[in-house]
Scaffold this motif. Structure first.
Motif, PDB file in Angstrom:
ATOM      1  N   PRO A 495     -36.548  30.259  64.391  1.00 52.05           N
ATOM      2  CA  PRO A 495     -35.570  30.945  63.757  1.00 52.05           C
ATOM      3  C   PRO A 495     -35.385  32.492  64.120  1.00 52.05           C
ATOM      4  O   PRO A 495     -34.431  32.769  64.261  1.00 52.05           O
ATOM      5  N   LYS A 496     -36.504  33.086  64.263  1.00 52.02           N
ATOM      6  CA  LYS A 496     -36.504  34.412  64.373  1.00 52.02           C
ATOM      7  C   LYS A 496     -36.100  34.869  65.603  1.00 52.02           C
ATOM      8  O   LYS A 496     -35.808  36.228  65.907  1.00 52.02           O
ATOM      9  N   ALA A 497     -36.138  33.887  66.818  1.00 49.41           N
ATOM     10  CA  ALA A 497     -35.567  33.999  67.923  1.00 49.41           C
ATOM     11  C   ALA A 497     -34.248  34.098  68.143  1.00 49.41           C
ATOM     12  O   ALA A 497     -33.631  34.113  69.355  1.00 49.41           O
ATOM     13  N   PHE A 498     -33.341  33.659  67.223  1.00 54.16           N
ATOM     14  CA  PHE A 498     -31.844  33.633  67.321  1.00 54.16           C
ATOM     15  C   PHE A 498     -31.399  34.825  67.091  1.00 54.16           C
ATOM     16  O   PHE A 498     -30.696  35.431  66.181  1.00 54.16           O
ATOM     17  N   VAL A 499     -31.693  35.704  68.163  1.00 54.38           N
ATOM     18  CA  VAL A 499     -31.103  37.147  68.356  1.00 54.38           C
ATOM     19  C   VAL A 499     -30.787  37.308  69.943  1.00 54.38           C
ATOM     20  O   VAL A 499     -30.889  36.362  70.536  1.00 54.38           O
ATOM     21  N   LEU A 500     -30.244  38.339  70.290  1.00 55.53           N
ATOM     22  CA  LEU A 500     -29.814  38.803  71.649  1.00 55.53           C
ATOM     23  C   LEU A 500     -30.963  38.777  72.277  1.00 55.53           C
ATOM     24  O   LEU A 500     -31.965  39.646  72.186  1.00 55.53           O
ATOM     25  N   PRO A 501     -31.143  38.261  73.690  1.00 59.44           N
ATOM     26  CA  PRO A 501     -32.393  38.430  74.346  1.00 59.44           C
ATOM     27  C   PRO A 501     -32.444  39.631  75.109  1.00 59.44           C
ATOM     28  O   PRO A 501     -31.638  40.521  75.271  1.00 59.44           O
ATOM     29  N   THR A 502     -33.731  39.958  75.354  1.00 58.91           N
ATOM     30  CA  THR A 502     -34.003  41.177  76.417  1.00 58.91           C
ATOM     31  C   THR A 502     -33.580  40.895  77.564  1.00 58.91           C
ATOM     32  O   THR A 502     -33.078  39.686  77.977  1.00 58.91           O
ATOM     33  N   VAL A 503     -33.795  42.113  78.564  1.00 63.73           N
ATOM     34  CA  VAL A 503     -33.183  41.629  79.957  1.00 63.73           C
ATOM     35  C   VAL A 503     -34.178  40.603  80.660  1.00 63.73           C
ATOM     36  O   VAL A 503     -33.426  39.541  81.287  1.00 63.73           O
ATOM     37  N   GLY A 504     -35.448  40.672  80.507  1.00 61.51           N
ATOM     38  CA  GLY A 504     -36.168  39.724  80.922  1.00 61.51           C
ATOM     39  C   GLY A 504     -35.800  38.333  80.623  1.00 61.51           C
ATOM     40  O   GLY A 504     -35.851  37.177  81.150  1.00 61.51           O
TER      41      GLY A 504
END
Length: 751
Positions: A495-504
């Protein structure tokens, strides 16, 4: 036309028409569609139609919040029962999609590719405990903020018909009853339409019955004779039946504004009958021959009564020139119905008067005492200066107060405050961020070709954050949501990864993007990825507040968002309805402008004088201005359904002025000077004006008891305006005519 033989012919025609209506009676159809309050010929409406064809209709859904009345919400037995209900709902014919935490699956990208796992797994105690601890991100979206209920989002067939919507809603409710789960709250189009129409049907029958009883009571009070009660009552009932029969034959379904039409038709018809019957009674009391009296009364009053009915009808018909379909339909149907009522009055009442024996009430010894109107006329001639100043002061005060009346409207304005639907919507506002559709259209700027580019996604995130800050909406769904979901999938569903991704991270998800978009069935981004939507549900804050917040968001976009990356535009049903409320001044101006023009032409034709036309506007504008002041004092806000009342009130109020002026013209034509003609007019027409105002006030006052907001405010404001109009016609109009003494006497001396 009003000779005995002709009157009998019309009476026979009326009987034939009534029999045909009974034999071939149309079936009443009730309908409620709030989209009829959208302003037509509007670029935003055209844009929304294109938006719907590209994505979907934003209000074809049903929200059901339900909880476990027997214990814990995440009980395996309860969840299994709820899941069975959801599965059965999904099988229903008119259901497109059913979404809840029960069937939601989280994408997970692992060594074996893209897979999906259930967000909530209750197959065993351990799985349930693990899943329950990861549900926080679904709070206010699929789980209530307090954690006591789950949300079932049912997307039904697009643009579903009323009949199919009723059938689907009944089936859904039946499933909950079958499995013994009581929904905590329900909100949605198919529910609102059904409940609105049930309330409409109840009120339509109630007010029709109450209108008949009220007319009966007023007739007894006014005429105190059996024939003065029976004939008008019969004429009114038949006239209303004809009016609605004609409207139904023309294919016009009854809607929320039709509730007040029986009362309007009856009081307009009774007002016309009062003028005929009051004059007839007076002639009979002087010993006039019955047949001759009937002929003379109808011949003498036909034109002035016809003109007053015509102005009333045109007051309603002028609403056709607004751009709101609901107002247009109400205007032309009510205007047509008023004309039908007048036809029933002149086609039925003379024949019945000739047919029914009327006792002679002539008495030589009876001496008429000076009336209150006689004293009032003498008093106002002495106090003309103070009366004019008082009206002037009140007018300016009401203009000042009216300028402070706010323009504001709510989606559920027409429903009672304590209605169950209101309570349900409040629950969704508190626990799920709202129940009203919230739509923003987004598209790429000139420097990018896809909304899924990371730079564009960052701009969307700024807009998304501002939306939550301003509107307090529930979770939004947009292209940003899709990317965050895929990023979460790349991180094993954390759930903590439900964020805008990095470029990679964003580059790594390209290989999964097409498959993820396809499997999600998402309707938030176009096939070419250049346009999309930010969609959510928002609380009903009222058009005034929501318009301010929309302005703040647009200002934020102009300052903080790069137009070369992202462009934003408001759309959706809620936006169009709010825009309709915002246009009330324009709609009212159109209606009043047309009404003023039509009445001016009619009065100008009657009196052959533009000065008289202008003069008559003054005492008929005053009631409208007083309505404004009253709205401020009572805390009534401007909205579409209150703004139209000014046009309606003007069309009805001007009737008294036309009756007064018609009588004055008759007295002057007999060679009387203006002062004496005014006095005779005051005494002769004044009583009829008081009686018709009593009827109008009582009739519209009946509508105050309606549970519908539009009907309630119509009753309250129109009743008040009728009293203001009577005072203006009796106290101010004669004083305005006095300066034209030379013009009047010269005009009639020549003739």
């Amino acid at each position: 036309m009003f000779q005995k033989s002709t009157a009998y012919s019309f009476l026979a025609l009326a009987v034939i028409l009534s029999v045909l209506l009974i034999v071939f009676h149309p079936t009443p159809q009730f309908n409620y569609d709030f989209e009829t309050f959208f302003p037509q010929n509007d670029e935003d409406l055209d844009f929304y139609e294109n938006f719907k064809s590209q994505f979907e209709n934003d209000n074809d859904y049903l929200l059901i919040a339900f909880s476990n009345s027997d214990g814990e919400l995440f009980n395996p037995d309860f969840l299994e029962k709820a899941n069975t209900i959801q599965s059965e709902i999904q099988k229903l014919e008119k259901v497109d999609t059913v979404i809840s935490i029960l069937n939601l699956k989280q994408p997970v990208i692992g060594v074996f590719g893209l897979t999906y796992r259930k967000v909530l797994d209750w197959s065993d105690e351990k799985s349930l405990e693990m899943a329950s601890s990861n549900l926080e991100q679904y709070r206010s979206q699929l789980i209530s903020k307090d954690g006591n209920s789950l949300l079932l989002l049912i997307k039904n067939e697009q643009n579903i018909s009323k009949a199919n919507g009723d059938e689907l809603y009944a089936s859904i409710k039946g499933l909950f009853i079958q499995f013994n789960i009581e929904p905590h709250a329900i909100a949605g189009k198919i529910q609102m339409q059904g409940d609105f129409i049930k309330l409409m049907q109840n009120e339509f029958g109630l007010f029709f019955g109450c209108s008949i009883l009220l007319m009966l009571f007023l007739l007894i009070i006014i005429f105190r004779s059996w024939w003065g009660v029976v004939i008008p009552l019969l004429v009114l009932i038949i006239g209303v039946a004809w009016a609605f029969g004609l409207l139904l034959y023309l294919g016009k379904p009854l809607d929320v504004m039709s509730v007040m039409q029986p009362t309007i038709f009856m009081i307009v018809g009774l007002s016309a009958l009062i003028h005929f019957f009051t004059h007839l009674t007076k002639k009979l009391k002087t010993g006039a021959n019955k047949q001759l009296a009937i002929t003379e009364v109808y011949k003498e009053l036909l034109i002035p009564v016809w003109l007053t009915v015509l102005t009333t009808s045109l007051g309603f018909i002028s609403l056709y020139f607004t751009s709101i379909p609901a107002l247009q339909d109400f205007g032309w149907t009510t205007g047509l119905g008023v004309l039908v009522i007048f036809f029933s009055v002149i086609s039925i009442s003379p024949g019945l008067l000739f047919l029914i024996p009327i006792p002679n009430t002539y008495s030589v010894s009876k001496v008429e005492k000076p009336s209150v109107l006689h004293s009032l006329f003498s008093w106002q001639l002495k106090q003309r200066k103070w009366i004019c100043l008082s009206f002037l002061a009140i007018t300016f005060l009401c203009i000042f107060l009216g300028s402070k009346v706010k323009i504001n409207g709510y989606l559920l304005d027409n429903l009672p405050v304590d209605h169950p639907i209101q309570k349900d919507f409040e629950y969704f506002d508190e626990q799920y961020g709202g129940s009203n559709p919230f739509e923003i259209f987004i598209t790429t700027g000139g420097n990018t070709n896809s909304l899924l580019d990371l730079q564009v996604l960052k701009e969307i995130e700024k807009v998304d954050s501002k939306i939550h800050e301003l509107f307090g909406v529930g979770k939004t769904i947009s292209p940003l949501t899709l990317i965050k979901s895929i990023n979460q999938a790349q991180n094993q569903g954390d759930p903590k990864a439900f964020v805008l991704p990095t470029v990679g991270q964003r580059q790594r998800m390209n290989r999964w993007l097409d498959k993820a978009l396809e499997s999600s069935g998402s309707q938030v981004i176009s096939e070419d990825r250049k346009s999309g939507r930010i969609s959510s549900r928002a609380p009903d804050l009222g058009s005034l507040k929501i318009t301010e917040l929309r302005g703040e968001l647009i200002e934020f976009v102009e300052k903080e968002i790069d137009p070369e990356l992202l462009k934003v535009r408001w759309t959706g049903t809620a936006y169009l309805i709010d825009k309709g409320h915002k246009s009330v001044t324009t709609q009212m101006g159109k209606g009043l402008g047309v009404a003023f023009l039509l009445v001016g032409v009619i009065v100008g034709f009657l009196f052959r004088s533009w000065r008289i036309s202008f003069l008559l506007l003054i005492p008929n504008l005053i009631p409208l201005i007083c309505m404004l002041g009253l709205m401020y004092l009572l805390g009534i806000e401007f909205k579409l359904t209150t703004a139209i009342l000014f046009t309606v009130a003007f069309g009805i109020a001007v009737d008294d002025s036309i009756h007064f002026m018609s009588r004055l013209k008759h007295e002057l034509s007999l060679g009387k000077n203006l002062i004496y003609a005014l006095k005779r007019t005051y005494l002769e027409a004044g009583k009829a004006l008081v009686l018709t105002t009593l009827v109008l006030t009582a009739g519209f006052g009946l509508l105050i008891f309606s549970q519908f907001g539009v009907t309630h405010f119509t009753g309250l404001l129109i009743s008040a305006s009728m009293i203001f109009a009577l005072l203006a016609d009796l106290l101010l109009l004669p004083l305005l005519l006095l300066p034209l003494k030379k013009m009047w006497e010269k005009k009639f001396n020549k003739t």
